[in-house]
Design a protein around this motif. Structure first.
Motif, PDB file in Angstrom:
ATOM      1  N   TYR A   1       3.925  -8.739   1.136  1.00 60.69           N
ATOM      2  CA  TYR A   1       3.305  -7.491   0.673  1.00 60.69           C
ATOM      3  C   TYR A   1       2.193  -7.091   1.635  1.00 60.69           C
ATOM      4  CZ  TYR A   1       5.602  -8.674  -3.717  1.00 60.69           C
ATOM      5  OH  TYR A   1       6.534  -8.994  -4.670  1.00 60.69           O
ATOM      6  N   ALA A   2       2.125  -5.809   1.919  1.00 68.39           N
ATOM      7  CA  ALA A   2       0.988  -5.294   2.675  1.00 68.39           C
ATOM      8  C   ALA A   2      -0.273  -5.441   1.832  1.00 68.39           C
ATOM      9  CB  ALA A   2       1.223  -3.821   3.025  1.00 68.39           C
ATOM     10  N   ASP A   3      -1.400  -5.591   2.486  1.00 69.75           N
ATOM     11  CA  ASP A   3      -2.662  -5.761   1.766  1.00 69.75           C
ATOM     12  C   ASP A   3      -2.939  -4.593   0.818  1.00 69.75           C
ATOM     13  OD1 ASP A   3      -4.493  -7.358   4.513  1.00 69.75           O
ATOM     14  OD2 ASP A   3      -3.136  -8.178   2.993  1.00 69.75           O
ATOM     15  N   SER A   4      -2.501  -3.418   1.212  1.00 69.30           N
ATOM     16  CA  SER A   4      -2.790  -2.218   0.412  1.00 69.30           C
ATOM     17  C   SER A   4      -2.087  -2.223  -0.941  1.00 69.30           C
ATOM     18  CB  SER A   4      -2.401  -0.967   1.205  1.00 69.30           C
ATOM     19  OG  SER A   4      -1.043  -1.023   1.585  1.00 69.30           O
ATOM     20  N   VAL A   5      -1.044  -3.047  -1.104  1.00 66.97           N
ATOM     21  CA  VAL A   5      -0.296  -3.041  -2.367  1.00 66.97           C
ATOM     22  C   VAL A   5      -0.277  -4.406  -3.049  1.00 66.97           C
ATOM     23  CG1 VAL A   5       1.174  -1.206  -1.456  1.00 66.97           C
ATOM     24  CG2 VAL A   5       1.985  -3.583  -1.397  1.00 66.97           C
ATOM     25  N   LYS A   6      -0.839  -5.410  -2.403  1.00 64.48           N
ATOM     26  CA  LYS A   6      -0.807  -6.770  -2.940  1.00 64.48           C
ATOM     27  C   LYS A   6      -1.481  -6.807  -4.308  1.00 64.48           C
ATOM     28  CE  LYS A   6      -1.099  -9.664   0.331  1.00 64.48           C
ATOM     29  NZ  LYS A   6      -1.614 -10.501   1.441  1.00 64.48           N
ATOM     30  N   GLY A   7      -0.809  -7.443  -5.253  1.00 61.98           N
ATOM     31  CA  GLY A   7      -1.333  -7.537  -6.606  1.00 61.98           C
ATOM     32  C   GLY A   7      -0.945  -6.374  -7.495  1.00 61.98           C
ATOM     33  N   ARG A   8      -0.403  -5.312  -6.897  1.00 64.36           N
ATOM     34  CA  ARG A   8       0.000  -4.131  -7.687  1.00 64.36           C
ATOM     35  C   ARG A   8       1.512  -3.907  -7.655  1.00 64.36           C
ATOM     36  NH1 ARG A   8      -1.520   0.793  -6.094  1.00 64.36           N
ATOM     37  NH2 ARG A   8      -1.659   0.269  -3.877  1.00 64.36           N
TER      38      ARG A   8
ATOM     39  N   TYR B   1      14.540  -3.988  -6.117  1.00 61.14           N
ATOM     40  CA  TYR B   1      13.619  -3.188  -6.918  1.00 61.14           C
ATOM     41  C   TYR B   1      12.200  -3.301  -6.358  1.00 61.14           C
ATOM     42  CZ  TYR B   1      17.514  -3.719 -10.151  1.00 61.14           C
ATOM     43  OH  TYR B   1      18.759  -3.736 -10.720  1.00 61.14           O
ATOM     44  N   LEU B   2      11.439  -2.246  -6.529  1.00 61.86           N
ATOM     45  CA  LEU B   2      10.014  -2.285  -6.218  1.00 61.86           C
ATOM     46  C   LEU B   2       9.266  -1.771  -7.443  1.00 61.86           C
ATOM     47  CD1 LEU B   2       7.955  -2.938  -3.948  1.00 61.86           C
ATOM     48  CD2 LEU B   2       7.899  -0.482  -3.464  1.00 61.86           C
ATOM     49  N   GLN B   3       8.664  -2.691  -8.174  1.00 56.06           N
ATOM     50  CA  GLN B   3       7.863  -2.329  -9.330  1.00 56.06           C
ATOM     51  C   GLN B   3       6.457  -1.997  -8.853  1.00 56.06           C
ATOM     52  OE1 GLN B   3       8.704  -2.092 -12.710  1.00 56.06           O
ATOM     53  NE2 GLN B   3       6.642  -1.218 -12.891  1.00 56.06           N
ATOM     54  N   MET B   4       6.019  -0.778  -9.126  1.00 57.57           N
ATOM     55  CA  MET B   4       4.717  -0.304  -8.647  1.00 57.57           C
ATOM     56  C   MET B   4       3.814  -0.038  -9.840  1.00 57.57           C
ATOM     57  SD  MET B   4       5.970   2.232  -5.574  1.00 57.57           S
ATOM     58  CE  MET B   4       6.580   3.473  -6.700  1.00 57.57           C
ATOM     59  N   ASN B   5       2.769  -0.816  -9.971  1.00 57.87           N
ATOM     60  CA  ASN B   5       1.796  -0.672 -11.053  1.00 57.87           C
ATOM     61  C   ASN B   5       0.443  -0.245 -10.502  1.00 57.87           C
ATOM     62  OD1 ASN B   5       3.792  -1.631 -12.843  1.00 57.87           O
ATOM     63  ND2 ASN B   5       3.115  -3.753 -12.581  1.00 57.87           N
ATOM     64  N   SER B   6      -0.426   0.185 -11.381  1.00 56.53           N
ATOM     65  CA  SER B   6      -1.782   0.592 -10.996  1.00 56.53           C
ATOM     66  C   SER B   6      -1.759   1.542  -9.807  1.00 56.53           C
ATOM     67  CB  SER B   6      -2.641  -0.644 -10.679  1.00 56.53           C
ATOM     68  OG  SER B   6      -2.695  -1.521 -11.784  1.00 56.53           O
ATOM     69  N   LEU B   7      -0.905   2.536  -9.896  1.00 58.53           N
ATOM     70  CA  LEU B   7      -0.712   3.451  -8.779  1.00 58.53           C
ATOM     71  C   LEU B   7      -1.985   4.236  -8.468  1.00 58.53           C
ATOM     72  CD1 LEU B   7       2.880   4.646  -9.610  1.00 58.53           C
ATOM     73  CD2 LEU B   7       2.174   3.587  -7.464  1.00 58.53           C
ATOM     74  N   LYS B   8      -2.151   4.513  -7.179  1.00 58.43           N
ATOM     75  CA  LYS B   8      -3.301   5.263  -6.674  1.00 58.43           C
ATOM     76  C   LYS B   8      -2.808   6.512  -5.946  1.00 58.43           C
ATOM     77  CE  LYS B   8      -5.714   0.894  -5.713  1.00 58.43           C
ATOM     78  NZ  LYS B   8      -6.380   0.077  -4.661  1.00 58.43           N
ATOM     79  N   PRO B   9      -3.630   7.530  -5.852  1.00 60.17           N
ATOM     80  CA  PRO B   9      -3.221   8.730  -5.104  1.00 60.17           C
ATOM     81  C   PRO B   9      -2.795   8.407  -3.671  1.00 60.17           C
ATOM     82  CG  PRO B   9      -5.157   9.213  -6.415  1.00 60.17           C
ATOM     83  CD  PRO B   9      -4.919   7.741  -6.545  1.00 60.17           C
ATOM     84  N   GLU B  10      -3.394   7.420  -3.060  1.00 60.16           N
ATOM     85  CA  GLU B  10      -3.025   7.063  -1.692  1.00 60.16           C
ATOM     86  C   GLU B  10      -1.662   6.378  -1.585  1.00 60.16           C
ATOM     87  OE1 GLU B  10      -5.891   6.321  -3.298  1.00 60.16           O
ATOM     88  OE2 GLU B  10      -6.637   4.324  -2.722  1.00 60.16           O
ATOM     89  N   ASP B  11      -1.031   6.098  -2.718  1.00 59.08           N
ATOM     90  CA  ASP B  11       0.347   5.590  -2.697  1.00 59.08           C
ATOM     91  C   ASP B  11       1.363   6.721  -2.549  1.00 59.08           C
ATOM     92  OD1 ASP B  11      -0.620   3.241  -5.242  1.00 59.08           O
ATOM     93  OD2 ASP B  11      -0.344   2.837  -3.101  1.00 59.08           O
ATOM     94  N   THR B  12       0.902   7.947  -2.604  1.00 54.05           N
ATOM     95  CA  THR B  12       1.791   9.104  -2.465  1.00 54.05           C
ATOM     96  C   THR B  12       2.453   9.107  -1.097  1.00 54.05           C
ATOM     97  OG1 THR B  12       0.508  10.448  -4.005  1.00 54.05           O
ATOM     98  CG2 THR B  12       1.892  11.621  -2.416  1.00 54.05           C
ATOM     99  N   ALA B  13       3.786   9.127  -1.092  1.00 51.98           N
ATOM    100  CA  ALA B  13       4.554   9.075   0.153  1.00 51.98           C
ATOM    101  C   ALA B  13       6.031   9.158  -0.176  1.00 51.98           C
ATOM    102  CB  ALA B  13       4.271   7.777   0.906  1.00 51.98           C
ATOM    103  N   VAL B  14       6.844   9.314   0.857  1.00 51.71           N
ATOM    104  CA  VAL B  14       8.278   9.101   0.727  1.00 51.71           C
ATOM    105  C   VAL B  14       8.523   7.613   0.968  1.00 51.71           C
ATOM    106  CG1 VAL B  14      10.571   9.644   1.609  1.00 51.71           C
ATOM    107  CG2 VAL B  14       8.811  11.431   1.500  1.00 51.71           C
ATOM    108  N   TYR B  15       9.212   6.988   0.035  1.00 52.40           N
ATOM    109  CA  TYR B  15       9.502   5.558   0.120  1.00 52.40           C
ATOM    110  C   TYR B  15      10.947   5.352   0.562  1.00 52.40           C
ATOM    111  CZ  TYR B  15       5.079   4.287  -2.038  1.00 52.40           C
ATOM    112  OH  TYR B  15       3.749   4.097  -2.274  1.00 52.40           O
ATOM    113  N   TYR B  16      11.119   4.469   1.543  1.00 56.42           N
ATOM    114  CA  TYR B  16      12.427   4.163   2.097  1.00 56.42           C
ATOM    115  C   TYR B  16      12.733   2.678   1.920  1.00 56.42           C
ATOM    116  CZ  TYR B  16      11.660   8.518   4.719  1.00 56.42           C
ATOM    117  OH  TYR B  16      11.404   9.817   5.083  1.00 56.42           O
ATOM    118  N   CYS B  17      13.981   2.363   1.598  1.00 61.14           N
ATOM    119  CA  CYS B  17      14.396   0.975   1.694  1.00 61.14           C
ATOM    120  C   CYS B  17      15.240   0.824   2.962  1.00 61.14           C
ATOM    121  CB  CYS B  17      15.153   0.513   0.462  1.00 61.14           C
ATOM    122  SG  CYS B  17      16.710   1.334   0.161  1.00 61.14           S
ATOM    123  N   ALA B  18      15.261  -0.396   3.469  1.00 58.93           N
ATOM    124  CA  ALA B  18      15.969  -0.673   4.706  1.00 58.93           C
ATOM    125  C   ALA B  18      16.504  -2.094   4.674  1.00 58.93           C
ATOM    126  CB  ALA B  18      15.048  -0.479   5.905  1.00 58.93           C
ATOM    127  N   ALA B  19      17.560  -2.334   5.446  1.00 51.03           N
ATOM    128  CA  ALA B  19      18.199  -3.648   5.506  1.00 51.03           C
ATOM    129  C   ALA B  19      18.210  -4.158   6.935  1.00 51.03           C
ATOM    130  CB  ALA B  19      19.628  -3.559   4.970  1.00 51.03           C
TER     131      ALA B  19
END
Length: 125
Positions: free
Chosen positions: A60-67, A80-98
């Motif tokens: 996990y990146a430091d910016s999302v660790k624990g959340r 799956y990516l469970q995202m809790n305690s969301l912050k405005p700075e989490d706003t983005a387009v999210y991509y998955c990759a293999a």
């Protein structure tokens, strides 16, 4: 051919939660690490989290660790990516990759072979 189906994005309030799903087909799923990345307007692509192919090691990146929590269901070719305690700075387009490798995963963009189409996550009150 390789196909990704990403879902779960949308609008959440600060402090809220969302769960992103990424189903992928067309490659040998068990040999691929899966990563989640995000890109906000005017910014570069940022690695958020990844899960390795066999042992299921996570990063996990430091910016999302624990959340945020990443998990994979190999029977369904889905991560799956469970995202809790969301912050405005989490706003983005999210991509998955293999990415094809068997060791501990990394969120280095160049290590990934296939990319999903992205799903928008907006955190705002």
């Amino acid at each position: 051919q390789v196909q990704f189906v990403e879902s779960g994005g949308g609008l959440a309030q600060p402090g809220g939660s969302l769960r992103l799903s990424c189903a992928a087909f067309g490659f040998t799923w068990d040999y691929y690490a899966i990563g989640w990345f995000r890109q906000a307007p005017g910014k570069g692509r940022e690695g958020v989290s990844c899960i390795s192919s066999i042992a299921g090691n996570t990063y996990y990146a430091d910016s999302v660790k624990g959340r945020f929590t990443i998990s994979r269901d190999n029977a369904k070719n889905t991560v799956y990516l469970q995202m809790n305690s969301l912050k405005p700075e989490d706003t983005a387009v999210y991509y998955c990759a293999a990415g094809f490798w068997l060791g501990v995963c990394t969120v280095a963009v160049g290590r990934y072979d296939y990319w999903g189409q992205g799903t928008q996550v907006t955190v705002s009150s």
